[in-house]
Design a protein around this motif. Structure first.
Motif, PDB file in Angstrom:
ATOM      1  N   GLY A 111      53.810  18.104 -25.214  1.00  0.00           N
ATOM      2  CA  GLY A 111      53.615  19.310 -24.421  1.00  0.00           C
ATOM      3  C   GLY A 111      52.464  19.145 -23.462  1.00  0.00           C
ATOM      4  N   GLY A 112      51.406  18.479 -23.923  1.00  0.00           N
ATOM      5  CA  GLY A 112      50.281  18.171 -23.045  1.00  0.00           C
ATOM      6  C   GLY A 112      50.648  17.161 -21.972  1.00  0.00           C
ATOM      7  N   PHE A 113      51.456  16.155 -22.345  1.00  0.00           N
ATOM      8  CA  PHE A 113      51.904  15.174 -21.350  1.00  0.00           C
ATOM      9  C   PHE A 113      52.769  15.854 -20.282  1.00  0.00           C
ATOM     10  CE2 PHE A 113      51.873  12.025 -25.134  1.00  0.00           C
ATOM     11  CZ  PHE A 113      50.489  11.975 -25.074  1.00  0.00           C
ATOM     12  N   PHE A 114      53.592  16.792 -20.727  1.00  0.00           N
ATOM     13  CA  PHE A 114      54.424  17.546 -19.786  1.00  0.00           C
ATOM     14  C   PHE A 114      53.542  18.320 -18.800  1.00  0.00           C
ATOM     15  CE2 PHE A 114      56.575  21.476 -18.548  1.00  0.00           C
ATOM     16  CZ  PHE A 114      57.781  20.995 -18.059  1.00  0.00           C
ATOM     17  N   ALA A 115      52.483  18.955 -19.329  1.00  0.00           N
ATOM     18  CA  ALA A 115      51.559  19.700 -18.475  1.00  0.00           C
ATOM     19  C   ALA A 115      50.858  18.764 -17.491  1.00  0.00           C
ATOM     20  CB  ALA A 115      50.534  20.441 -19.329  1.00  0.00           C
ATOM     21  N   SER A 116      50.512  17.556 -17.951  1.00  0.00           N
ATOM     22  CA  SER A 116      49.895  16.574 -17.049  1.00  0.00           C
ATOM     23  C   SER A 116      50.842  16.202 -15.919  1.00  0.00           C
ATOM     24  CB  SER A 116      49.508  15.318 -17.832  1.00  0.00           C
ATOM     25  OG  SER A 116      48.540  15.612 -18.823  1.00  0.00           O
ATOM     26  N   GLY A 117      52.122  16.064 -16.241  1.00  0.00           N
ATOM     27  CA  GLY A 117      53.113  15.773 -15.204  1.00  0.00           C
ATOM     28  C   GLY A 117      53.224  16.893 -14.186  1.00  0.00           C
ATOM     29  N   VAL A 118      53.149  18.147 -14.664  1.00  0.00           N
ATOM     30  CA  VAL A 118      53.204  19.293 -13.746  1.00  0.00           C
ATOM     31  C   VAL A 118      52.007  19.276 -12.806  1.00  0.00           C
ATOM     32  CG1 VAL A 118      53.115  21.811 -13.611  1.00  0.00           C
ATOM     33  CG2 VAL A 118      54.548  20.718 -15.338  1.00  0.00           C
ATOM     34  N   LYS A 119      50.811  18.984 -13.352  1.00  0.00           N
ATOM     35  CA  LYS A 119      49.609  18.946 -12.508  1.00  0.00           C
ATOM     36  C   LYS A 119      49.713  17.848 -11.455  1.00  0.00           C
ATOM     37  CE  LYS A 119      46.734  18.855 -16.056  1.00  0.00           C
ATOM     38  NZ  LYS A 119      45.471  18.829 -16.835  1.00  0.00           N
ATOM     39  N   ARG A 120      50.213  16.703 -11.848  1.00  0.00           N
ATOM     40  CA  ARG A 120      50.348  15.604 -10.883  1.00  0.00           C
ATOM     41  C   ARG A 120      51.393  15.953  -9.823  1.00  0.00           C
ATOM     42  NH1 ARG A 120      47.962  10.820 -11.999  1.00  0.00           N
ATOM     43  NH2 ARG A 120      46.942  10.613 -14.034  1.00  0.00           N
ATOM     44  N   ALA A 121      52.456  16.603 -10.246  1.00  0.00           N
ATOM     45  CA  ALA A 121      53.499  16.979  -9.284  1.00  0.00           C
ATOM     46  C   ALA A 121      52.974  17.988  -8.270  1.00  0.00           C
ATOM     47  CB  ALA A 121      54.706  17.545 -10.020  1.00  0.00           C
ATOM     48  N   CYS A 122      52.067  18.870  -8.732  1.00  0.00           N
ATOM     49  CA  CYS A 122      51.517  19.900  -7.849  1.00  0.00           C
ATOM     50  C   CYS A 122      50.232  19.452  -7.164  1.00  0.00           C
ATOM     51  CB  CYS A 122      51.259  21.186  -8.641  1.00  0.00           C
ATOM     52  SG  CYS A 122      52.749  21.932  -9.327  1.00  0.00           S
ATOM     53  N   GLY A 123      49.723  18.265  -7.505  1.00  0.00           N
ATOM     54  CA  GLY A 123      48.540  17.734  -6.862  1.00  0.00           C
ATOM     55  C   GLY A 123      47.256  18.458  -7.221  1.00  0.00           C
ATOM     56  N   VAL A 124      47.121  18.896  -8.470  1.00  0.00           N
ATOM     57  CA  VAL A 124      45.901  19.583  -8.907  1.00  0.00           C
ATOM     58  C   VAL A 124      45.326  18.857 -10.117  1.00  0.00           C
ATOM     59  CG1 VAL A 124      46.628  21.833  -8.039  1.00  0.00           C
ATOM     60  CG2 VAL A 124      47.215  21.173 -10.387  1.00  0.00           C
ATOM     61  N   LYS A 125      44.009  18.998 -10.290  1.00  0.00           N
ATOM     62  CA  LYS A 125      43.342  18.362 -11.420  1.00  0.00           C
ATOM     63  C   LYS A 125      43.464  19.216 -12.676  1.00  0.00           C
ATOM     64  CE  LYS A 125      38.858  16.659 -13.036  1.00  0.00           C
ATOM     65  NZ  LYS A 125      37.404  16.524 -12.724  1.00  0.00           N
ATOM     66  N   ASP A 126      43.251  20.528 -12.522  1.00  0.00           N
ATOM     67  CA  ASP A 126      43.364  21.479 -13.620  1.00  0.00           C
ATOM     68  C   ASP A 126      44.234  22.646 -13.182  1.00  0.00           C
ATOM     69  OD1 ASP A 126      41.607  20.107 -15.454  1.00  0.00           O
ATOM     70  OD2 ASP A 126      39.932  20.802 -14.223  1.00  0.00           O
ATOM     71  N   PHE A 127      44.718  23.402 -14.151  1.00  0.00           N
ATOM     72  CA  PHE A 127      45.540  24.565 -13.833  1.00  0.00           C
ATOM     73  C   PHE A 127      44.698  25.732 -13.315  1.00  0.00           C
ATOM     74  CE2 PHE A 127      48.459  22.329 -16.698  1.00  0.00           C
ATOM     75  CZ  PHE A 127      49.618  22.403 -15.957  1.00  0.00           C
ATOM     76  N   GLY A 128      43.395  25.676 -13.538  1.00  0.00           N
ATOM     77  CA  GLY A 128      42.517  26.737 -13.080  1.00  0.00           C
ATOM     78  C   GLY A 128      41.084  26.418 -13.457  1.00  0.00           C
ATOM     79  N   ASP A 129      40.225  27.411 -13.306  1.00  0.00           N
ATOM     80  CA  ASP A 129      38.813  27.249 -13.668  1.00  0.00           C
ATOM     81  C   ASP A 129      38.345  28.410 -14.541  1.00  0.00           C
ATOM     82  OD1 ASP A 129      38.993  29.202 -11.769  1.00  0.00           O
ATOM     83  OD2 ASP A 129      37.506  28.368 -10.411  1.00  0.00           O
ATOM     84  N   THR A 130      39.266  28.941 -15.336  1.00  0.00           N
ATOM     85  CA  THR A 130      38.953  30.097 -16.178  1.00  0.00           C
ATOM     86  C   THR A 130      37.897  29.766 -17.218  1.00  0.00           C
ATOM     87  OG1 THR A 130      41.256  30.796 -15.891  1.00  0.00           O
ATOM     88  CG2 THR A 130      39.974  31.917 -17.602  1.00  0.00           C
ATOM     89  N   ILE A 131      37.996  28.577 -17.816  1.00  0.00           N
ATOM     90  CA  ILE A 131      37.076  28.165 -18.875  1.00  0.00           C
ATOM     91  C   ILE A 131      36.190  27.049 -18.345  1.00  0.00           C
ATOM     92  CG2 ILE A 131      36.882  27.420 -21.275  1.00  0.00           C
ATOM     93  CD1 ILE A 131      39.822  28.222 -21.624  1.00  0.00           C
ATOM     94  N   PRO A 132      34.892  27.284 -18.160  1.00  0.00           N
ATOM     95  CA  PRO A 132      33.999  26.241 -17.631  1.00  0.00           C
ATOM     96  C   PRO A 132      34.041  24.971 -18.481  1.00  0.00           C
ATOM     97  CG  PRO A 132      32.892  28.366 -17.624  1.00  0.00           C
ATOM     98  CD  PRO A 132      34.192  28.558 -18.355  1.00  0.00           C
TER      99      PRO A 132
END
Length: 441
Positions: A341-362
């Motif tokens: 599930g984490g690897f899947f999320a990493s693939g989504v971030k790479r596909a969207c060109g972002v490092k993290d999904f947000g900055d909610t948690i410092p």
């Protein structure tokens, strides 16, 4: 000759004067920079150290908040899960709807949120209305509305979804069709992966906090030991989509998580607050003195040891609570499957060109970066419980819901009278009380 030599020296003197001026200028800049030199100069090691400190501090803050929510009861745990669902949905949608803003398709975002609310109403609406009807609603008018919502819940949910579908079709614009249909598919995928699996996690809480906190604890444990084993022994890359993940860290985390599953089960399974179902009363907390008849998996049972092992241990029988065996199975899923599930999320971030999904948690990025494995683990735990653990016992809440939805008002009155008659026959109520109850209805 002297005059000519002076003339020959003048260009050199001009160069020297220019150099001196340049030096003074450099010094003046250095002086000016000296004021700004009090600011920290970028240093990669120092930056990493600061990031680790911030990450560690917020890790402890999240752990404190987590155990606080666990202690104040199922209602607040469910509320936190719902908020996390909304937060994850917001982060995922915000990544994919940036183009919608650029293309002046702002209504796309409203439609996404509409589908989210419709899905939550379909999955959680009936339970919310039923609980409100049992505990909060006292008005006859409001009660009648709540009963109609319960009886027609699926049809209302379908109508709400179709309304969103009609709005989507009417909002289609030439030149943006490919993007709009892709956005619709992404939204439904997020609803499937986040909201539907979040529904499974909420049901785990109602089965007993144990079935929520153990899977969550196993995923956290696996994540921690994967990092520790990875930086200690890691050499072989596990998967290309996540270059920092190693085979050694993956296997080491699997072993450590399996061992920790026994320890966590020992801690949580000895408390009635964790193992008792909370479907009938979600407002209890750790100080409520919860008591119940535990599920058989929490009771010691006798097992026969295979002959080839009995010779080694010197025993034919062993007495153990089955929950330990189930916990080991859950730990295997948390170690071998949930990380994907984490690897899947990493693939989504790479596909969207972002490092993290947000900055909610410092120090940790967005909410999605922290719970990407939890949803897959939660859905597996729910299905595992329903398949191998649940005793499918009938409770008051389920019976009341069945009566309200399937019987008319006259049939309910007849049902209540039948219950009075039964209680009278077994001696729970006397004849006078029996007559008064029947006279009231």
């Amino acid at each position: 000759m002297a005059q000519s030599s002076v003339l020959r020296k003048r260009p050199n003197e001009r160069k020297m004067e220019s150099a001196e001026k340049q030096g003074r200028t450099d010094r003046s800049h250095s002086t000016t920079d000296g004021v700004s030199s009090t600011k920290p100069v970028f240093n990669e090691k120092e930056s990493k150290r600061n990031a680790i400190i911030v990450r560690t501090i917020w890790t402890f803050i999240m752990l404190i908040i987590f155990f606080l929510i666990i202690g104040i009861g199922p209602f607040w745990i469910i509320s936190a899960v719902l908020l996390i669902q909304v937060g994850v949905f917001k982060e995922l949608i915000s990544i994919t709807t940036k183009k919608a803003t650029n293309k002046d398709l702002r209504h796309t975002a409203y439609l996404n949120w509409y589908f989210l609310l419709t899905t939550i109403f379909y999955l959680q609406g009936r339970s919310f209305v039923r609980y409100s009807l049992e505990n909060f609603i006292v008005s006859h008018y409001t009660g009648a509305i709540a009963i109609n919502l319960l009886m027609n819940h699926k049809f209302i949910s379908y109508c709400l979804y179709v309304l969103g579908f009609v709005f989507f079709v009417s909002s289609l614009r030439r030149g943006h069709l490919k993007f709009q249909f892709a956005q619709l598919c992404i939204t439904h995928m997020i609803l499937l992966l986040v909201v539907l699996q979040g529904y499974c996690i909420i049901n785990n809480i109602l089965h007993g906090i144990f079935w929520f906190i153990l899977p969550v604890g196993l995923v956290i444990t696996n994540d921690i030991f994967a990092y520790i084993c990875g930086i200690t022994f890691g050499k072989t890359q596990l998967i290309s989509i996540s270059p920092k993940k190693t085979v050694e860290g993956f296997i080491g985390a699997w072993i450590c998580t399996t061992i920790m599953s026994v320890f966590l089960t020992f801690i949580f399974s000895n408390s009635a607050y964790f193992i008792c179902p909370s479907a009938n009363d979600v407002l209890v907390n750790c100080l409520s003195g919860v008591q119940c008849d535990p599920n058989p998996v929490f009771i010691r049972q006798i097992y026969r040891i295979p002959s080839y092992l009995s010779k080694i241990v010197g025993k034919d029988l062993i007495q153990i609570r089955p929950i330990y065996l189930h916990a080991i199975i859950l730990s295997n899923f948390a170690s071998l499957i949930a990380p994907f599930g984490g690897f899947f999320a990493s693939g989504v971030k790479r596909a969207c060109g972002v490092k993290d999904f947000g900055d909610t948690i410092p120090g940790h990025g967005g909410i999605t970066d922290r719970v990407d494995c939890q949803f897959l683990m939660g859905s597996f735990s729910y299905l595992y419980y329903e398949t191998f653990i649940s005793t499918h016992q009938l409770n008051v809440g389920n019976l009341l819901q069945t009566v309200i939805i399937n019987l008319s008002a006259d049939e309910i009155v007849q049902f209540v009278k039948s219950l009075h008659s039964y209680l009278y026959k077994i001696g729970v109520i006397d004849e006078e009380t029996f007559r008064k109850l029947n006279a009231l209805i």
